[in-house]
Write a protein that holds these residues in place. Structure first.
Motif, PDB file in Angstrom:
ATOM      1  N   ASN A  99       0.850  -1.192   0.000  1.00 46.13           N
ATOM      2  CA  ASN A  99       0.000   0.000   0.000  1.00 46.13           C
ATOM      3  C   ASN A  99       0.888   1.246   0.000  1.00 46.13           C
ATOM      4  OD1 ASN A  99       0.771   0.392   2.693  1.00 46.13           O
ATOM      5  ND2 ASN A  99      -1.312   0.703   3.435  1.00 46.13           N
ATOM      6  N   ASP A 100       0.283   2.382  -0.259  1.00 51.12           N
ATOM      7  CA  ASP A 100       1.046   3.633  -0.361  1.00 51.12           C
ATOM      8  C   ASP A 100       1.574   4.107   0.984  1.00 51.12           C
ATOM      9  OD1 ASP A 100       0.803   3.807  -3.089  1.00 51.12           O
ATOM     10  OD2 ASP A 100      -0.842   5.263  -3.062  1.00 51.12           O
ATOM     11  N   ALA A 101       0.845   3.822   2.051  1.00 51.77           N
ATOM     12  CA  ALA A 101       1.316   4.236   3.375  1.00 51.77           C
ATOM     13  C   ALA A 101       2.663   3.591   3.676  1.00 51.77           C
ATOM     14  CB  ALA A 101       0.290   3.863   4.446  1.00 51.77           C
ATOM     15  N   MET A 102       2.810   2.316   3.320  1.00 55.83           N
ATOM     16  CA  MET A 102       4.089   1.644   3.538  1.00 55.83           C
ATOM     17  C   MET A 102       5.141   2.132   2.542  1.00 55.83           C
ATOM     18  SD  MET A 102       2.973  -2.229   4.642  1.00 55.83           S
ATOM     19  CE  MET A 102       2.243  -2.633   3.054  1.00 55.83           C
ATOM     20  N   ALA A 103       4.726   2.409   1.316  1.00 54.98           N
ATOM     21  CA  ALA A 103       5.660   2.972   0.332  1.00 54.98           C
ATOM     22  C   ALA A 103       6.221   4.299   0.823  1.00 54.98           C
ATOM     23  CB  ALA A 103       4.958   3.155  -1.011  1.00 54.98           C
ATOM     24  N   LEU A 104       5.395   5.064   1.516  1.00 58.23           N
ATOM     25  CA  LEU A 104       5.846   6.346   2.069  1.00 58.23           C
ATOM     26  C   LEU A 104       6.966   6.131   3.080  1.00 58.23           C
ATOM     27  CD1 LEU A 104       5.351   9.422   2.148  1.00 58.23           C
ATOM     28  CD2 LEU A 104       3.684   9.002   3.969  1.00 58.23           C
ATOM     29  N   GLY A 105       6.821   5.114   3.926  1.00 55.95           N
ATOM     30  CA  GLY A 105       7.869   4.793   4.891  1.00 55.95           C
ATOM     31  C   GLY A 105       9.152   4.357   4.218  1.00 55.95           C
ATOM     32  N   VAL A 106       9.026   3.560   3.169  1.00 57.98           N
ATOM     33  CA  VAL A 106      10.194   3.094   2.410  1.00 57.98           C
ATOM     34  C   VAL A 106      10.896   4.277   1.741  1.00 57.98           C
ATOM     35  CG1 VAL A 106      10.875   1.763   0.376  1.00 57.98           C
ATOM     36  CG2 VAL A 106       9.319   0.757   2.052  1.00 57.98           C
ATOM     37  N   LEU A 107      10.124   5.142   1.111  1.00 59.73           N
ATOM     38  CA  LEU A 107      10.703   6.305   0.427  1.00 59.73           C
ATOM     39  C   LEU A 107      11.354   7.267   1.418  1.00 59.73           C
ATOM     40  CD1 LEU A 107       7.863   6.819  -2.176  1.00 59.73           C
ATOM     41  CD2 LEU A 107      10.250   6.360  -2.735  1.00 59.73           C
ATOM     42  N   GLY A 108      10.797   7.330   2.620  1.00 53.91           N
ATOM     43  CA  GLY A 108      11.400   8.167   3.657  1.00 53.91           C
ATOM     44  C   GLY A 108      12.798   7.691   4.017  1.00 53.91           C
ATOM     45  N   GLN A 109      12.979   6.377   4.082  1.00 52.35           N
ATOM     46  CA  GLN A 109      14.300   5.818   4.357  1.00 52.35           C
ATOM     47  C   GLN A 109      15.272   6.107   3.207  1.00 52.35           C
ATOM     48  OE1 GLN A 109      15.605   4.106   7.167  1.00 52.35           O
ATOM     49  NE2 GLN A 109      13.778   5.090   8.002  1.00 52.35           N
ATOM     50  N   MET A 110      14.767   6.016   1.994  1.00 54.37           N
ATOM     51  CA  MET A 110      15.600   6.323   0.833  1.00 54.37           C
ATOM     52  C   MET A 110      16.009   7.790   0.821  1.00 54.37           C
ATOM     53  SD  MET A 110      13.669   4.130  -2.136  1.00 54.37           S
ATOM     54  CE  MET A 110      13.515   2.345  -2.036  1.00 54.37           C
ATOM     55  N   GLN A 111      15.068   8.637   1.218  1.00 56.38           N
ATOM     56  CA  GLN A 111      15.359  10.076   1.270  1.00 56.38           C
ATOM     57  C   GLN A 111      16.466  10.370   2.272  1.00 56.38           C
ATOM     58  OE1 GLN A 111      12.041  12.601   2.481  1.00 56.38           O
ATOM     59  NE2 GLN A 111      12.735  14.191   1.081  1.00 56.38           N
ATOM     60  N   GLN A 112      16.419   9.687   3.410  1.00 60.64           N
ATOM     61  CA  GLN A 112      17.456   9.877   4.423  1.00 60.64           C
ATOM     62  C   GLN A 112      18.835   9.480   3.899  1.00 60.64           C
ATOM     63  OE1 GLN A 112      16.681   8.193   8.299  1.00 60.64           O
ATOM     64  NE2 GLN A 112      14.563   8.920   8.337  1.00 60.64           N
ATOM     65  N   LYS A 113      18.881   8.447   3.077  1.00 58.22           N
ATOM     66  CA  LYS A 113      20.156   7.981   2.533  1.00 58.22           C
ATOM     67  C   LYS A 113      20.577   8.758   1.287  1.00 58.22           C
ATOM     68  CE  LYS A 113      20.790   3.270   4.165  1.00 58.22           C
ATOM     69  NZ  LYS A 113      21.314   1.945   3.765  1.00 58.22           N
ATOM     70  N   GLY A 114      19.624   9.501   0.719  1.00 56.58           N
ATOM     71  CA  GLY A 114      19.929  10.217  -0.510  1.00 56.58           C
ATOM     72  C   GLY A 114      20.100   9.309  -1.707  1.00 56.58           C
ATOM     73  N   ARG A 115      19.460   8.151  -1.648  1.00 58.61           N
ATOM     74  CA  ARG A 115      19.555   7.164  -2.725  1.00 58.61           C
ATOM     75  C   ARG A 115      18.184   6.511  -2.923  1.00 58.61           C
ATOM     76  NH1 ARG A 115      22.095   1.289  -1.986  1.00 58.61           N
ATOM     77  NH2 ARG A 115      21.728   0.458  -4.075  1.00 58.61           N
ATOM     78  N   TYR A 116      17.672   6.610  -4.132  1.00 61.19           N
ATOM     79  CA  TYR A 116      16.335   6.099  -4.404  1.00 61.19           C
ATOM     80  C   TYR A 116      16.381   4.856  -5.292  1.00 61.19           C
ATOM     81  CZ  TYR A 116      14.260  10.276  -2.383  1.00 61.19           C
ATOM     82  OH  TYR A 116      13.875  11.273  -1.512  1.00 61.19           O
ATOM     83  N   LEU A 117      15.621   3.848  -4.890  1.00 62.22           N
ATOM     84  CA  LEU A 117      15.386   2.666  -5.703  1.00 62.22           C
ATOM     85  C   LEU A 117      13.973   2.764  -6.268  1.00 62.22           C
ATOM     86  CD1 LEU A 117      16.634  -0.111  -3.226  1.00 62.22           C
ATOM     87  CD2 LEU A 117      17.990   1.180  -4.895  1.00 62.22           C
ATOM     88  N   PRO A 118      13.689   2.100  -7.386  1.00 67.51           N
ATOM     89  CA  PRO A 118      12.313   2.087  -7.899  1.00 67.51           C
ATOM     90  C   PRO A 118      11.351   1.436  -6.899  1.00 67.51           C
ATOM     91  CG  PRO A 118      13.860   1.320  -9.564  1.00 67.51           C
ATOM     92  CD  PRO A 118      14.625   1.395  -8.272  1.00 67.51           C
TER      93      PRO A 118
END
Length: 282
Positions: A202-221
């Motif tokens: 779901n998108d709520a969990m995707a938001l948490g995942v993207l937040g972690q990526m944002q902290q690292k400055g590295r995004y995965l699809p």
């Protein structure tokens, strides 16, 4: 209408964008209808099974004419549904399917109104898989394991992953919650640094995942599910590859309409009644 009706709409996690939209759509539908008294209730979180069971029994005690239910737990909510049926209160099951075997054992039929979660997850999963190479490492962030839609979405993702020949290195539940998804993903990304993509149920969990990526400055699809308003920014920037809109407000309205049809004798409370979904890509 033959008479006035009181219908209960039982949801979950009223703090979540998806269910706020569902509730608002149901209220807007009922507002101009003088014969309909709509009672909207729901839990505070995605996991409060006993609280949702209590809400069901409260509506039964209030002698509502029908109940439209989004169950947190596909098995645990069967018993109050059976109790409602024994008291002549039809329950319309929407969004998350109740356990068919337990309903059959109890001799109770209920209509299911909702999307094909497997096909929708497979479709959005294929969009993500197209961006990857054979043997790339991927992960699934699952919803609540006891919910049928979580199981169906996982199966849809798995089919897309297997068809592409990707390597699934982790598949873990985060119970639909943003904060838990962030914690789960942080751990599994550390464990699997070569991860190439994430399928979120779901998108709520995707938001948490993207937040972690944002902290690292590295995004995965990443792909999600539900088309929550908060994800528009991530879609517009391509950080979220795609999501699925299952039109929560329209689903609730269809459930209420079906309940009215049952109460008026225009329909029997049985069968599967598919609702629309749309894949939204960046």
């Amino acid at each position: 209408m033959k008479r006035n009706y009181k219908i209960g709409l039982v949801m979950k996690s009223l703090q979540a964008d998806f269910f706020q939209v569902m509730k608002e759509g149901a209220i807007q539908y009922a507002a101009p209808l003088p014969f309909l008294d709509l009672v909207c209730v729901g839990t505070a979180t995605q996991t409060e099974v006993m609280e949702q069971i209590d809400l069901m029994y409260s509506l039964i005690d209030r002698q509502v004419d029908a109940i439209v239910l989004v169950p947190i737990d596909s098995k645990a909510l069967v018993q109050p549904v059976v109790e409602a049926a024994r008291k002549g209160i039809p329950v319309i099951n929407i969004d998350i399917r109740l356990d068919a075997r337990l309903l059959e054992q109890a001799g109770v039929e209920v209509a299911f109104v909702g999307p094909d979660n497997f096909t929708a997850a497979y479709g959005v999963g294929k969009l993500l898989s197209k961006k990857l190479q054979v043997r790339d490492e991927v992960a699934i962030i699952e919803g609540l394991a006891v919910a049928d839609n979580a199981q169906q979405r996982k199966k849809g993702f798995l089919r897309a992953i297997e068809e592409k020949g990707l390597q699934l290195v982790a598949s873990e539940p985060a119970d639909w919650e943003t904060s838990k998804a962030a914690e789960v993903f942080q751990t599994l990304w550390t464990r699997h640094p070569d991860l190439k993509a994430v399928y979120c149920s779901n998108d709520a969990m995707a938001l948490g995942v993207l937040g972690q990526m944002q902290q690292k400055g590295r995004y995965l699809p990443v792909v999600g599910f539900d088309n929550d308003a908060v994800m528009k920014e991530f879609l517009s920037t391509g950080k979220l590859v795609a999501t699925v809109d299952i039109f929560s407000s329209q689903m609730a309205v269809r459930g209420i309409e079906f309940a009215l049809d049952v109460l008026e004798g225009r329909a029997e409370n049985r069968g599967e009644h598919s609702t629309a979904y749309s894949i939204i890509a960046c």
